[in-house]
Motif scaffolding. Structure first.
Motif, PDB file in Angstrom:
ATOM      1  N   SER A  21      18.819  38.614   5.915  1.00  0.00           N
ATOM      2  CA  SER A  21      17.681  38.815   5.023  1.00  0.00           C
ATOM      3  C   SER A  21      16.543  37.907   5.449  1.00  0.00           C
ATOM      4  CB  SER A  21      18.054  38.511   3.566  1.00  0.00           C
ATOM      5  OG  SER A  21      18.382  37.155   3.416  1.00  0.00           O
ATOM      6  N   CYS A  26      24.655  45.767  13.273  1.00  0.00           N
ATOM      7  CA  CYS A  26      23.725  45.215  12.284  1.00  0.00           C
ATOM      8  C   CYS A  26      22.540  46.158  12.171  1.00  0.00           C
ATOM      9  CB  CYS A  26      23.239  43.834  12.687  1.00  0.00           C
ATOM     10  SG  CYS A  26      24.526  42.590  12.682  1.00  0.00           S
ATOM     11  N   THR A  76      25.052  37.094   5.622  1.00  0.00           N
ATOM     12  CA  THR A  76      24.204  38.252   5.361  1.00  0.00           C
ATOM     13  C   THR A  76      22.902  38.129   6.140  1.00  0.00           C
ATOM     14  OG1 THR A  76      23.198  37.197   3.440  1.00  0.00           O
ATOM     15  CG2 THR A  76      25.105  38.597   3.017  1.00  0.00           C
ATOM     16  N   MET A  91      21.730  44.538   6.956  1.00  0.00           N
ATOM     17  CA  MET A  91      23.100  44.924   6.650  1.00  0.00           C
ATOM     18  C   MET A  91      23.981  44.668   7.871  1.00  0.00           C
ATOM     19  SD  MET A  91      24.680  48.699   5.841  1.00  0.00           S
ATOM     20  CE  MET A  91      24.522  49.268   7.521  1.00  0.00           C
TER      21      MET A  91
END
Length: 76
Positions: free
Chosen positions: A42, A71, A40, A59
């Motif tokens: 972040s 992305c 992921t 995302m």
């Protein structure tokens, strides 16, 4: 890494769980998987047009076969 992206400025205010307002100032779209070793996206920062911005949300949009199409990073 130095990558090219499609960057769209926008102004949007949201309310977090801690009742804190966060100004989302843009969305950066990248072709393919910019971080294949991470499941992921972040945290962290990016530099766009010479300005450092904090990654608020990330995302990975996946194809039906599980590969990453693009992305998306929401930045402040």
């Amino acid at each position: 890494m130095e990558l090219k992206c499609n960057f769209q400025d926008k102004a949007k205010t949201i309310l977090t769980a801690e009742k804190k307002l966060v100004q989302i100032t843009g969305t950066a779209l990248f072709t393919g998987d910019i971080a294949p070793s991470f499941p992921t996206l972040s945290g962290g920062t990016v530099i766009i047009f010479g300005e450092e911005r904090r990654i608020e949300q990330g995302m990975k949009a996946r194809n039906p076969d599980g590969t990453v199409n693009f992305c998306q990073l929401e930045v402040v």
